[in-house]
Design a protein around this motif. Structure first.
Motif, PDB file in Angstrom:
ATOM      1  N   ARG A 156       0.816  -1.207   0.000  1.00 22.19           N
ATOM      2  CA  ARG A 156       0.000   0.000   0.000  1.00 22.19           C
ATOM      3  C   ARG A 156       0.855   1.264   0.000  1.00 22.19           C
ATOM      4  NH1 ARG A 156      -1.982  -0.822   4.426  1.00 22.19           N
ATOM      5  NH2 ARG A 156      -3.636  -2.241   3.782  1.00 22.19           N
ATOM      6  N   ASP A 157       1.925   1.261   0.767  1.00 21.26           N
ATOM      7  CA  ASP A 157       2.748   2.471   0.879  1.00 21.26           C
ATOM      8  C   ASP A 157       3.680   2.671  -0.313  1.00 21.26           C
ATOM      9  OD1 ASP A 157       4.427   0.360   1.331  1.00 21.26           O
ATOM     10  OD2 ASP A 157       5.175   1.060   3.266  1.00 21.26           O
ATOM     11  N   ALA A 158       3.651   1.759  -1.290  1.00 19.42           N
ATOM     12  CA  ALA A 158       4.515   1.890  -2.464  1.00 19.42           C
ATOM     13  C   ALA A 158       3.790   2.456  -3.678  1.00 19.42           C
ATOM     14  CB  ALA A 158       5.131   0.537  -2.823  1.00 19.42           C
ATOM     15  N   VAL A 159       2.480   2.706  -3.547  1.00 19.96           N
ATOM     16  CA  VAL A 159       1.728   3.291  -4.662  1.00 19.96           C
ATOM     17  C   VAL A 159       1.963   4.803  -4.628  1.00 19.96           C
ATOM     18  CG1 VAL A 159      -0.529   3.542  -5.754  1.00 19.96           C
ATOM     19  CG2 VAL A 159       0.026   1.459  -4.506  1.00 19.96           C
ATOM     20  N   LEU A 160       3.028   5.229  -5.301  1.00 15.99           N
ATOM     21  CA  LEU A 160       3.440   6.626  -5.282  1.00 15.99           C
ATOM     22  C   LEU A 160       3.391   7.194  -6.695  1.00 15.99           C
ATOM     23  CD1 LEU A 160       6.556   6.225  -2.967  1.00 15.99           C
ATOM     24  CD2 LEU A 160       4.228   6.849  -2.290  1.00 15.99           C
ATOM     25  N   ALA A 161       2.995   8.443  -6.801  1.00 15.31           N
ATOM     26  CA  ALA A 161       2.933   9.111  -8.099  1.00 15.31           C
ATOM     27  C   ALA A 161       4.220   9.888  -8.351  1.00 15.31           C
ATOM     28  CB  ALA A 161       1.735  10.051  -8.150  1.00 15.31           C
ATOM     29  N   THR A 162       4.589  10.038  -9.619  1.00 14.31           N
ATOM     30  CA  THR A 162       5.744  10.835 -10.008  1.00 14.31           C
ATOM     31  C   THR A 162       5.289  11.957 -10.931  1.00 14.31           C
ATOM     32  OG1 THR A 162       6.211   9.450 -11.939  1.00 14.31           O
ATOM     33  CG2 THR A 162       7.282   8.846  -9.876  1.00 14.31           C
ATOM     34  N   GLY A 163       6.081  13.023 -10.979  1.00 13.63           N
ATOM     35  CA  GLY A 163       5.771  14.155 -11.836  1.00 13.63           C
ATOM     36  C   GLY A 163       6.157  13.898 -13.274  1.00 13.63           C
ATOM     37  N   PRO A 164       5.912  14.859 -14.147  1.00 15.81           N
ATOM     38  CA  PRO A 164       6.221  14.679 -15.573  1.00 15.81           C
ATOM     39  C   PRO A 164       7.727  14.691 -15.832  1.00 15.81           C
ATOM     40  CG  PRO A 164       5.466  16.911 -15.164  1.00 15.81           C
ATOM     41  CD  PRO A 164       5.270  16.161 -13.888  1.00 15.81           C
ATOM     42  N   GLU A 165       8.125  13.997 -16.874  1.00 14.85           N
ATOM     43  CA  GLU A 165       9.515  14.005 -17.354  1.00 14.85           C
ATOM     44  C   GLU A 165       9.576  14.887 -18.602  1.00 14.85           C
ATOM     45  OE1 GLU A 165      12.215  10.856 -19.855  1.00 14.85           O
ATOM     46  OE2 GLU A 165      11.241  10.114 -18.030  1.00 14.85           O
ATOM     47  N   THR A 166      10.509  15.816 -18.639  1.00 16.57           N
ATOM     48  CA  THR A 166      10.629  16.731 -19.778  1.00 16.57           C
ATOM     49  C   THR A 166      12.027  16.623 -20.386  1.00 16.57           C
ATOM     50  OG1 THR A 166      11.317  18.572 -18.353  1.00 16.57           O
ATOM     51  CG2 THR A 166       8.958  18.336 -18.794  1.00 16.57           C
ATOM     52  N   ALA A 167      12.126  16.951 -21.661  1.00 14.80           N
ATOM     53  CA  ALA A 167      13.411  16.855 -22.356  1.00 14.80           C
ATOM     54  C   ALA A 167      13.498  17.910 -23.455  1.00 14.80           C
ATOM     55  CB  ALA A 167      13.604  15.463 -22.951  1.00 14.80           C
ATOM     56  N   TRP A 168      14.651  18.552 -23.537  1.00 21.65           N
ATOM     57  CA  TRP A 168      14.995  19.429 -24.658  1.00 21.65           C
ATOM     58  C   TRP A 168      15.998  18.695 -25.528  1.00 21.65           C
ATOM     59  CZ3 TRP A 168      13.105  23.719 -26.738  1.00 21.65           C
ATOM     60  CH2 TRP A 168      12.280  24.542 -25.965  1.00 21.65           C
ATOM     61  N   THR A 169      15.763  18.712 -26.837  1.00 20.29           N
ATOM     62  CA  THR A 169      16.641  18.053 -27.797  1.00 20.29           C
ATOM     63  C   THR A 169      17.124  19.080 -28.814  1.00 20.29           C
ATOM     64  OG1 THR A 169      15.417  15.983 -27.558  1.00 20.29           O
ATOM     65  CG2 THR A 169      16.869  16.177 -29.458  1.00 20.29           C
ATOM     66  N   TYR A 170      18.447  19.159 -28.974  1.00 20.89           N
ATOM     67  CA  TYR A 170      19.046  20.079 -29.935  1.00 20.89           C
ATOM     68  C   TYR A 170      19.886  19.283 -30.934  1.00 20.89           C
ATOM     69  CZ  TYR A 170      18.047  23.167 -25.973  1.00 20.89           C
ATOM     70  OH  TYR A 170      17.440  23.822 -24.932  1.00 20.89           O
ATOM     71  N   GLN A 171      19.839  19.700 -32.192  1.00 22.13           N
ATOM     72  CA  GLN A 171      20.593  19.013 -33.231  1.00 22.13           C
ATOM     73  C   GLN A 171      21.042  20.021 -34.285  1.00 22.13           C
ATOM     74  OE1 GLN A 171      19.513  14.895 -34.865  1.00 22.13           O
ATOM     75  NE2 GLN A 171      18.799  16.202 -36.504  1.00 22.13           N
ATOM     76  N   ALA A 172      22.267  19.868 -34.760  1.00 20.19           N
ATOM     77  CA  ALA A 172      22.795  20.746 -35.804  1.00 20.19           C
ATOM     78  C   ALA A 172      23.857  19.982 -36.577  1.00 20.19           C
ATOM     79  CB  ALA A 172      23.392  22.020 -35.204  1.00 20.19           C
ATOM     80  N   GLY A 173      24.024  20.361 -37.848  1.00 22.33           N
ATOM     81  CA  GLY A 173      25.039  19.673 -38.631  1.00 22.33           C
ATOM     82  C   GLY A 173      25.074  20.153 -40.061  1.00 22.33           C
ATOM     83  N   VAL A 174      25.749  19.388 -40.876  1.00 20.82           N
ATOM     84  CA  VAL A 174      25.923  19.724 -42.284  1.00 20.82           C
ATOM     85  C   VAL A 174      25.810  18.454 -43.117  1.00 20.82           C
ATOM     86  CG1 VAL A 174      28.441  19.521 -42.053  1.00 20.82           C
ATOM     87  CG2 VAL A 174      27.480  20.782 -43.987  1.00 20.82           C
ATOM     88  N   THR A 175      25.166  18.559 -44.265  1.00 25.77           N
ATOM     89  CA  THR A 175      25.149  17.486 -45.254  1.00 25.77           C
ATOM     90  C   THR A 175      25.788  18.026 -46.523  1.00 25.77           C
ATOM     91  OG1 THR A 175      22.957  18.119 -46.089  1.00 25.77           O
ATOM     92  CG2 THR A 175      23.031  16.519 -44.288  1.00 25.77           C
ATOM     93  N   SER A 176      26.596  17.201 -47.173  1.00 24.99           N
ATOM     94  CA  SER A 176      27.304  17.690 -48.359  1.00 24.99           C
ATOM     95  C   SER A 176      27.541  16.563 -49.353  1.00 24.99           C
ATOM     96  CB  SER A 176      28.645  18.306 -47.953  1.00 24.99           C
ATOM     97  OG  SER A 176      29.485  17.357 -47.321  1.00 24.99           O
ATOM     98  N   ASP A 177      27.428  16.900 -50.627  1.00 25.28           N
ATOM     99  CA  ASP A 177      27.724  15.991 -51.733  1.00 25.28           C
ATOM    100  C   ASP A 177      28.851  16.596 -52.573  1.00 25.28           C
ATOM    101  OD1 ASP A 177      25.803  14.088 -51.097  1.00 25.28           O
ATOM    102  OD2 ASP A 177      24.237  15.180 -52.166  1.00 25.28           O
ATOM    103  N   TRP A 178      29.803  15.750 -52.958  1.00 21.21           N
ATOM    104  CA  TRP A 178      30.965  16.200 -53.720  1.00 21.21           C
ATOM    105  C   TRP A 178      31.179  15.277 -54.922  1.00 21.21           C
ATOM    106  CZ3 TRP A 178      32.894  20.682 -51.597  1.00 21.21           C
ATOM    107  CH2 TRP A 178      32.574  20.925 -50.270  1.00 21.21           C
TER     108      TRP A 178
END
Length: 204
Positions: free
Chosen positions: A120-142
């Motif tokens: 009974r004492d283990a039924v505990l609620a947790t808050g939301p999980e949030t995440a920021w994702t950043y991505q950057a780069g370059v694509t090139s054909d030669w």
């Protein structure tokens, strides 16, 4: 960050509890595209509510109702959250065959509870999980597309990580599975890919 406890990978077979979950979501979003179809931005708002209830069906708990290691008497748990999740992305053509790109986005996982709890004492609620994702780069054909070189860097920042844990009763040694807040973490890295096409030239 908070110290993490050992992970639990499977549901204990002794559990016979039953539960129900109901979600209420009211999302709304807007999105704008501008420029030469290379830049986008959008945002979503989510209002989410979950409800969790337990029914104890183990025979031993029917014989001894109210025991500490039973689930009878657990009140319904309600978890709600309101989240804004924006996203922006852009690409830029530098030269013919070379393009830069970048993006940033925020995501979330709604609050939850440890549905595998046996006490009974283990039924505990947790808050939301949030995440920021950043991505950057370059694509090139030669070389007329015979050589492709791509480079991508990324960064992920997470707060309120929801993780399965195991709590051990120091007196009885009983292991109880819980879902807890494991704090936050940051993950970053880069990926480099090179693709080349073999060139065959006929010799006179």
């Amino acid at each position: 960050t908070k110290p993490a406890l050992p992970l639990v990978h499977s549901r204990p077979m002794a559990s016979e509890d039953a539960g129900e979950s109901r979600n209420t979501r009211r999302p709304s979003s807007s999105c704008a595209t501008y420029g030469p179809s290379t830049r986008t931005a959008g945002v979503r708002f989510t209002d989410e509510t979950k409800r969790f209830a337990v029914a104890e069906r183990r025979a031993a708990c029917a014989v001894t109702p109210g025991a500490a290691d039973c689930l009878d008497g657990v009140q319904p748990v309600t978890v709600g959250t309101q989240q804004w999740t924006p996203r922006a992305a852009a690409t830029f053509g530098v030269t013919d065959g070379v393009q830069l790109f970048a993006s940033a986005a925020r995501g979330y996982r709604a609050g939850a509870w440890n549905g595998e709890a046996l006490r009974r004492d283990a039924v505990l609620a947790t808050g939301p999980e949030t995440a920021w994702t950043y991505q950057a780069g370059v694509t090139s054909d030669w070389l007329d597309g015979r050589l492709r070189l791509n480079l991508t860097g990324f960064l992920v920042e997470v707060d309120g990580l929801q993780a399965p844990m195991a709590l051990v009763d120091p007196q009885s040694g009983v292991v109880t599975a819980v879902t807890g807040d494991a704090g936050g973490y940051r993950n970053s890295g880069a990926e480099l890919s090179l693709t080349a096409e073999e060139i065959h030239k006929a010799l006179d």
